[in-house]
Motif scaffolding. Structure first.
Motif, PDB file in Angstrom:
ATOM      1  N   UNK A 234     -11.548 -16.085   0.919  1.00  0.00           N
ATOM      2  CA  UNK A 234     -12.937 -15.810   0.531  1.00  0.00           C
ATOM      3  C   UNK A 234     -13.122 -14.359   0.119  1.00  0.00           C
ATOM      4  N   UNK A 235     -12.621 -13.431   0.919  1.00  0.00           N
ATOM      5  CA  UNK A 235     -12.865 -12.004   0.611  1.00  0.00           C
ATOM      6  C   UNK A 235     -12.024 -11.523  -0.574  1.00  0.00           C
ATOM      7  N   UNK A 236     -10.888 -12.177  -0.809  1.00  0.00           N
ATOM      8  CA  UNK A 236     -10.069 -11.772  -1.956  1.00  0.00           C
ATOM      9  C   UNK A 236     -10.728 -12.137  -3.288  1.00  0.00           C
ATOM     10  N   UNK A 237     -11.724 -13.011  -3.219  1.00  0.00           N
ATOM     11  CA  UNK A 237     -12.454 -13.397  -4.440  1.00  0.00           C
ATOM     12  C   UNK A 237     -13.699 -12.549  -4.679  1.00  0.00           C
ATOM     13  N   UNK A 238     -14.000 -11.641  -3.725  1.00  0.00           N
ATOM     14  CA  UNK A 238     -15.217 -10.834  -3.861  1.00  0.00           C
ATOM     15  C   UNK A 238     -15.088  -9.763  -4.941  1.00  0.00           C
ATOM     16  N   UNK A 239     -13.919  -9.136  -5.020  1.00  0.00           N
ATOM     17  CA  UNK A 239     -13.688  -8.088  -6.021  1.00  0.00           C
ATOM     18  C   UNK A 239     -12.308  -8.286  -6.629  1.00  0.00           C
ATOM     19  N   UNK A 240     -12.173  -7.909  -7.885  1.00  0.00           N
ATOM     20  CA  UNK A 240     -10.892  -8.056  -8.569  1.00  0.00           C
ATOM     21  C   UNK A 240      -9.915  -7.009  -8.045  1.00  0.00           C
ATOM     22  N   UNK A 241      -8.778  -7.478  -7.553  1.00  0.00           N
ATOM     23  CA  UNK A 241      -7.745  -6.576  -7.022  1.00  0.00           C
ATOM     24  C   UNK A 241      -6.612  -6.503  -8.036  1.00  0.00           C
ATOM     25  N   UNK A 242      -6.576  -5.413  -8.812  1.00  0.00           N
ATOM     26  CA  UNK A 242      -5.598  -5.346  -9.894  1.00  0.00           C
ATOM     27  C   UNK A 242      -4.326  -4.613  -9.498  1.00  0.00           C
ATOM     28  N   UNK A 243      -4.345  -3.887  -8.401  1.00  0.00           N
ATOM     29  CA  UNK A 243      -3.174  -3.113  -7.982  1.00  0.00           C
ATOM     30  C   UNK A 243      -2.673  -3.628  -6.642  1.00  0.00           C
ATOM     31  N   UNK A 244      -2.030  -4.812  -6.653  1.00  0.00           N
ATOM     32  CA  UNK A 244      -1.584  -5.403  -5.395  1.00  0.00           C
ATOM     33  C   UNK A 244      -0.510  -4.563  -4.715  1.00  0.00           C
ATOM     34  N   UNK A 245       0.343  -3.955  -5.501  1.00  0.00           N
ATOM     35  CA  UNK A 245       1.403  -3.111  -4.928  1.00  0.00           C
ATOM     36  C   UNK A 245       0.793  -1.898  -4.224  1.00  0.00           C
ATOM     37  N   UNK A 246      -0.231  -1.317  -4.839  1.00  0.00           N
ATOM     38  CA  UNK A 246      -0.921  -0.177  -4.240  1.00  0.00           C
ATOM     39  C   UNK A 246      -1.626  -0.597  -2.945  1.00  0.00           C
ATOM     40  N   UNK A 247      -2.248  -1.778  -2.984  1.00  0.00           N
ATOM     41  CA  UNK A 247      -2.918  -2.309  -1.804  1.00  0.00           C
ATOM     42  C   UNK A 247      -1.934  -2.437  -0.642  1.00  0.00           C
ATOM     43  N   UNK A 248      -0.763  -3.010  -0.916  1.00  0.00           N
ATOM     44  CA  UNK A 248       0.246  -3.178   0.135  1.00  0.00           C
ATOM     45  C   UNK A 248       0.717  -1.836   0.668  1.00  0.00           C
ATOM     46  N   UNK A 249       0.913  -0.871  -0.223  1.00  0.00           N
ATOM     47  CA  UNK A 249       1.331   0.469   0.225  1.00  0.00           C
ATOM     48  C   UNK A 249       0.278   1.104   1.125  1.00  0.00           C
ATOM     49  N   UNK A 250      -0.977   0.963   0.717  1.00  0.00           N
ATOM     50  CA  UNK A 250      -2.074   1.534   1.504  1.00  0.00           C
ATOM     51  C   UNK A 250      -2.109   0.898   2.893  1.00  0.00           C
ATOM     52  N   UNK A 251      -1.967  -0.424   2.943  1.00  0.00           N
ATOM     53  CA  UNK A 251      -2.006  -1.152   4.222  1.00  0.00           C
ATOM     54  C   UNK A 251      -0.813  -0.798   5.118  1.00  0.00           C
ATOM     55  N   UNK A 252       0.301  -0.459   4.509  1.00  0.00           N
ATOM     56  CA  UNK A 252       1.482  -0.083   5.293  1.00  0.00           C
ATOM     57  C   UNK A 252       1.395   1.345   5.819  1.00  0.00           C
ATOM     58  N   UNK A 253       0.341   2.061   5.426  1.00  0.00           N
ATOM     59  CA  UNK A 253       0.172   3.443   5.879  1.00  0.00           C
ATOM     60  C   UNK A 253      -0.986   3.596   6.872  1.00  0.00           C
ATOM     61  N   UNK A 254      -1.451   2.468   7.385  1.00  0.00           N
ATOM     62  CA  UNK A 254      -2.401   2.459   8.508  1.00  0.00           C
ATOM     63  C   UNK A 254      -1.905   1.451   9.526  1.00  0.00           C
ATOM     64  N   UNK A 255      -2.269   1.653  10.779  1.00  0.00           N
ATOM     65  CA  UNK A 255      -1.788   0.741  11.817  1.00  0.00           C
ATOM     66  C   UNK A 255      -2.814   0.597  12.933  1.00  0.00           C
TER      67      UNK A 255
END
Length: 303
Positions: A271-292
């Motif tokens: 549901x939330x992935x359809x709220x906004x267009x996510x064009x940089x999936x690789x960047x998203x994954x990198x960002x998520x791997x830099x928080x814990x």
């Protein structure tokens, strides 16, 4: 505030603390070849953070049957007290701590907005509710102005607001420890571990900060005059765990936010992935791997 307005999760109280977000200007994560615009990814990161912390917090409340207290360190304009009340999940007492200037702003908002003040009055019992410019104390909710770098001062102020060291205690710090020196955060963690016989600590902050992406994040923050004094401890998930274990906690765990995201209910994630267009999936994954999210406990037999 923007993520809530778009529909990532529900928070009917944040509107009373933060004005409606205007059109966002996406900040660059660095200059030159790696000039990524990462703002569109942060809403999903916030979503994972809110749900990840909430999952652990509610597990603690369930285990203790709400016969516990919560101490939210560096709480800022957080609305958790009101949301827990709406869900009939209030602990015996909920404490917030932040700098006096932040506390004064929050108390001003509470006093001037009935949707915030009414739930505090409704949950209060006993003597008169105490409120001044830098502190608020009711029977179920307290806001304390203090500097977390000085744990003796912190403990004194919390005890004035009826902190009960014998109650199971959950301490929460979201992007707080990283702004202290490693020694200062160690002192705070040690104080918490030594003070409460049965306790849990939840910490959300940066991790993997020694790689290139982490360095870009640091440089980006430095350009905004925001220095991460405790970034040295954010080297890895293991360094995050070690800090907790070295400062009196009996067990500790740490997982990056990409892992947290994979654990969330997939129907809601879709549901939330359809709220906004996510064009940089690789960047998203990198960002998520830099928080814990890290969590530690004492007296595991009870938790």
């Amino acid at each position: 505030r923007f993520a809530v307005s778009v529909g990532y999760w529900k928070d009917p109280y944040i509107q009373y603390f933060v004005r409606q977000a205007k059109e966002r200007k996406a900040p660059e994560i660095n200059r030159g070849k790696l000039a990524y615009e990462y703002e569109d990814n942060t809403n999903i990161c916030y979503y994972a953070r809110v749900h990840g912390v909430s999952y652990l917090l509610k597990a603690f409340l369930k285990k203790t049957e709400c016969n516990c207290q919560i101490v939210n360190l560096g709480a800022g304009m957080d609305t958790l007290f009101w949301r827990l009340k709406d869900e009939n999940l209030l602990p015996r007492k909920y404490f917030e701590v932040d700098f006096p200037m932040i506390v004064a702003r929050k108390i001003h908002n509470i006093k001037s907005k009935p949707p915030l003040s009414k739930p505090i009055i409704e949950s209060h019992s006993g003597d008169s509710l105490l409120i001044d410019s830098h502190s608020l104390d009711s029977s179920r909710y307290s806001i304390v102005g203090a500097d977390l770098r000085f744990s003796s001062d912190l403990e004194e102020k919390l005890k004035k607001h009826n902190l009960d060291i014998h109650l199971p205690t959950l301490l929460i710090a979201e992007c707080v420890l990283v702004y202290m020196t490693p020694q200062q955060s160690a002192n705070l963690l040690k104080w918490a571990a030594n003070t409460f016989p049965v306790a849990m600590f939840i910490n959300y902050e940066q991790v993997n900060m020694t790689d290139r992406f982490g360095q870009i994040m640091i440089e980006n923050l430095q350009r905004r005059q925001c220095n991460l004094a405790g970034v040295e401890v954010c080297r890895s998930l293991e360094s995050q765990r070690e800090r907790l274990l070295l400062n009196g906690w009996e067990s500790a765990h740490a997982i990056d936010m990409m892992k947290v995201y994979s654990f969330l209910p997939q129907a809601d994630v879709k549901r939330i992935e359809e709220l906004e267009f996510l064009d940089e999936k690789e960047l998203f994954e990198q960002l998520m791997q830099h928080y814990c999210i890290c969590w530690a406990s004492k007296e595991n037999s009870n938790l």
